[in-house]
Design a protein around this motif. Structure first.
Motif, short mmCIF file in Angstrom:
data_model
loop_
_atom_site.label_atom_id
_atom_site.label_comp_id
_atom_site.label_asym_id
_atom_site.label_seq_id
_atom_site.Cartn_x
_atom_site.Cartn_y
_atom_site.Cartn_z
N LEU A 239 0.89 -1.18 0.01
CA LEU A 239 0.07 -0.27 -0.02
C LEU A 239 0.94 1.29 0.25
CD1 LEU A 239 -2.36 -0.98 2.78
CD2 LEU A 239 -2.69 -1.45 0.11
N HIS A 240 0.59 1.79 -0.48
CA HIS A 240 1.07 3.62 -0.28
C HIS A 240 -0.17 4.36 0.01
CE1 HIS A 240 1.73 7.64 -1.79
NE2 HIS A 240 2.79 7.82 -2.20
N CYS A 241 0.48 5.48 0.87
CA CYS A 241 -0.47 6.54 1.22
C CYS A 241 0.11 8.63 1.42
CB CYS A 241 -1.06 6.47 2.29
SG CYS A 241 -2.20 7.93 3.67
N HIS A 242 -0.49 9.45 1.31
CA HIS A 242 0.11 10.86 1.30
C HIS A 242 -0.38 11.08 2.52
CE1 HIS A 242 3.23 14.04 1.38
NE2 HIS A 242 2.16 14.73 0.29
N ILE A 243 -0.33 11.88 3.83
CA ILE A 243 -1.36 12.42 3.78
C ILE A 243 -1.07 14.02 4.05
CG2 ILE A 243 -1.29 10.24 5.81
CD1 ILE A 243 0.41 12.40 7.56
N GLY A 244 -0.62 14.38 3.05
CA GLY A 244 -0.08 15.65 2.93
C GLY A 244 1.10 16.13 3.35
N PHE A 253 1.52 10.97 10.67
CA PHE A 253 1.65 9.86 10.07
C PHE A 253 2.17 8.55 11.14
CE2 PHE A 253 4.40 13.20 8.04
CZ PHE A 253 4.58 12.45 7.50
N ALA A 254 2.19 8.92 12.46
CA ALA A 254 1.38 7.68 13.14
C ALA A 254 0.05 7.46 13.79
CB ALA A 254 1.44 7.83 15.00
N PRO A 274 5.02 -7.15 0.97
CA PRO A 274 6.48 -6.64 1.72
C PRO A 274 6.77 -5.33 2.05
CG PRO A 274 6.33 -6.89 -1.14
CD PRO A 274 5.38 -7.75 -0.99
N GLU A 275 5.96 -4.45 1.52
CA GLU A 275 5.81 -2.88 1.64
C GLU A 275 5.03 -2.69 2.31
OE1 GLU A 275 9.83 -2.50 -1.59
OE2 GLU A 275 7.98 -1.94 -1.41
N LEU A 276 5.46 -1.34 2.70
CA LEU A 276 4.15 -0.11 3.25
C LEU A 276 4.63 0.79 3.02
CD1 LEU A 276 1.50 0.78 4.33
CD2 LEU A 276 3.03 0.49 6.32
N ASN A 277 4.21 2.16 1.92
CA ASN A 277 4.75 3.09 2.08
C ASN A 277 3.60 4.55 2.50
OD1 ASN A 277 6.29 5.21 0.75
ND2 ASN A 277 6.39 4.52 -1.35
N LEU A 278 4.11 5.12 2.86
CA LEU A 278 3.27 6.36 4.60
C LEU A 278 3.97 7.59 3.59
CD1 LEU A 278 4.95 4.89 7.61
CD2 LEU A 278 2.71 4.93 6.89
N GLY A 279 4.51 7.46 2.53
CA GLY A 279 4.54 8.92 1.85
C GLY A 279 5.53 9.67 2.48
N PRO A 318 7.12 -5.22 7.87
CA PRO A 318 7.21 -4.92 5.73
C PRO A 318 8.34 -3.98 5.67
CG PRO A 318 5.54 -3.70 6.59
CD PRO A 318 4.98 -4.34 8.01
N VAL A 319 8.77 -3.93 4.78
CA VAL A 319 9.63 -2.52 4.73
C VAL A 319 9.20 -1.54 4.72
CG1 VAL A 319 11.22 -1.55 3.12
CG2 VAL A 319 11.45 -4.17 3.37
N ILE A 320 9.35 0.06 4.76
CA ILE A 320 9.07 1.07 5.38
C ILE A 320 9.53 2.25 4.43
CG2 ILE A 320 8.04 2.70 6.65
CD1 ILE A 320 6.63 -0.02 7.60
N ALA A 321 8.81 2.53 4.03
CA ALA A 321 9.27 3.23 2.43
C ALA A 321 8.91 4.70 2.36
CB ALA A 321 8.57 3.30 0.94
N PHE A 322 9.48 5.19 2.23
CA PHE A 322 8.87 7.15 2.48
C PHE A 322 9.53 7.63 1.51
CE2 PHE A 322 9.56 5.34 6.53
CZ PHE A 322 8.39 5.74 7.14
N GLU A 323 8.64 9.08 1.08
CA GLU A 323 9.02 9.92 -0.52
C GLU A 323 9.19 11.29 0.02
OE1 GLU A 323 6.17 7.94 -2.89
OE2 GLU A 323 5.69 9.21 -2.16
#
Length: 492
Positions: A239-244, A253-254, A274-279, A318-323
């Motif tokens: 999944l991917h999510c961007h909160i602002g 984020f929490a 395998p992953e979770l992208n928190l933006g 999971p592996v956690i991704a950020f942007e």
């Protein structure tokens, strides 16, 4: 050798009633507020110096307006962000992936800096993809965003072997699957969802409301992932999510991570996730009133939340991704302007008839090189870059040269009261979103971007000339062709 500005007198000026409540009269209207400027920015003999290059030299060589990027600062922040997330998530037994959000500012040189710092890169158009590829970035280290990717963009991304495509709608699933099948590959994808958590910022920046153009509502995610998994040419990564954007703390984020992990557990029943992208969206300081949390603190707090959530749900971490984008490149940049005119405008208060003065300081750029104040009512700061002054601080509004009353660069700032035509003005924290949002409004060319480091300056994006603007106008080409043909006839 750089020196702090301490030779001028302290301010005795009373606050201007037109000033916003957060803006205080500075003791020294020449001093550089910590946190707003790149790490190599200082004053030498009164003049602003960045990357070892004087402001006056930059203006003389490249003209103004001028975007200036502190290369050392940008590179070091990229490494520090990656290391902060690497450390925080290693402590909870998993890994982190850090993507540089190219939309903040992307050029071939910047893409190379981010790649050298060990970051992945996030692109959201065919043009940004082309820039990253031209920089020599491994396509496997790219992610492709966008709520309306064209068929050509999807095909090109799959063709070059992009690392991940972020699915933004149900219709897009079939389009990516078809492109992957046509190229004979299994394309990795993420699904963008809306967690219902959003940043408390300007409405246009809060991109996790359910009623907005990005992503899929949480309640439709299980169905969408099932559709993704039904295609042999697609590999669901998570999944991917961007909160602002411009977020100063970790609470949003929490909360978003907690909601996404619940869905993440549901999806594990149908296969690997395998992953979770928190933006991204980590904020920076634009004014003395801004106080963003250090990236190390944000990384640690988010990691603790993820660890606690996975333990409670009894699922593997999971592996956690950020942007991040702005938090890497934003403070590394500043814009230099030349003051053209000043004028004092009396403002009468209706309630008591008292009058206050607002000084308008007009510069040679404006909303064509920084649209954020007009778009988002974004606040910025400013300092005279070419000299220091002992004059008492005066409230100013830095205005651009465009034919719009809303063409404001800095809404409110205290500068030395003797600011005058010919002064160089520096606006800090313009490294993110200023060049990407720039325009040719009023037929003004976009300024060049200059990288400075160790006393050297070089152009990394060429500025536009009037000839560049005319060259795209077919009437101009036709006129030139007609003139050429006329000359040929006259010589026949």
């Amino acid at each position: 050798m750089a020196d702090p500005v301490s030779v001028v007198g302290r301010s005795e000026a009373p606050p201007n009633p037109l000033a916003p409540s957060w803006l205080h009269v500075p003791d020294d209207a020449n001093a550089l507020v910590p946190g707003l400027w790149s790490r190599t920015t200082a004053r030498t003999e009164g003049e602003l110096v960045v990357g070892g290059v004087r402001a006056g030299e930059l203006a003389q060589r490249f003209g103004t307006p001028l975007y200036v990027v502190d290369e050392q600062d940008a590179r070091s922040r990229a490494v520090e962000v990656r290391q902060a997330f690497d450390r925080a998530f290693a402590e909870i037994g998993t890994a982190a992936k850090v993507y540089y959000a190219g939309k903040a500012f992307l050029s071939i040189e910047v893409a190379r800096w981010m790649d050298a710092a060990g970051l992945y890169i996030d692109v959201c158009s065919g043009g940004e993809l082309a820039v990253a590829l031209a920089a020599g970035v491994d396509p496997e280290r790219l992610g492709f965003h966008g709520n309306n990717k064209s068929l050509a963009e999807i095909d090109r991304a799959v063709e070059v072997g992009i690392g991940a495509i972020i699915i933004d709608s149900i219709q897009e699933i079939g389009r990516v699957a078809e492109a992957a099948a046509r190229h004979g590959v299994r394309q990795s994808v993420r699904l963008r969802v809306n967690s219902g958590v959003h940043a408390h910022t300007h409405a246009f920046l809060a991109t996790a409301h359910e009623d907005q153009k990005f992503g899929i509502a949480l309640e439709h995610a299980v169905e969408a992932v099932a559709e993704i998994r039904s295609h042999a040419s697609l590999a669901f990564r998570g999944l991917h999510c961007h909160i602002g954007s411009q977020i100063f703390g970790a609470d949003g984020f929490a909360e978003s991570a907690a909601r996404l992990l619940t869905l993440h557990k549901q999806l594990l029943a149908g296969g690997e996730v395998p992953e979770l992208n928190l933006g991204g969206g980590f904020g920076i300081a634009y004014t003395a009133a801004d106080d963003p949390a250090p990236i190390e603190e944000l990384a640690r707090r988010i990691a603790e939340t993820v660890a606690a959530g996975c333990e409670e749900l009894d699922i593997p971490t999971p592996v956690i991704a950020f942007e991040p984008g702005r938090s890497i490149i934003g403070t590394a940049g500043l814009t230099l302007y030349t003051v053209g005119t000043t004028k004092d405008v009396p403002v009468v208060f209706e309630d008591d008839g008292e009058t206050a003065i607002r000084r308008y300081v007009s510069v040679d750029g404006g909303m064509s090189d920084n649209a954020r104040p007009a778009l988002y009512e974004a606040e910025y700061s400013a300092r005279i870059a070419s000299r220091v002054s002992s004059a008492a601080p005066a409230l100013v509004r830095v205005a651009g040269k465009h034919c719009e009353s809303g063409d404001i660069v800095v809404n409110a700032e205290y500068l030395p009261g003797d600011v005058e035509p010919g002064d160089l003005l520096a606006v800090p924290a313009t490294g993110a979103y200023c060049w990407p949002l720039s325009s040719n409004y009023n037929h003004i060319g976009r300024p060049p971007v200059v990288a400075v480091r160790d006393g050297e300056a070089r152009v990394i994006v060429r500025g536009e000339t009037i000839e560049d603007l005319l060259a795209r106008d077919t009437g101009y080409r036709g006129a030139a062709s007609a003139e050429s043909a006329s000359k040929e006839r006259s010589h026949a």
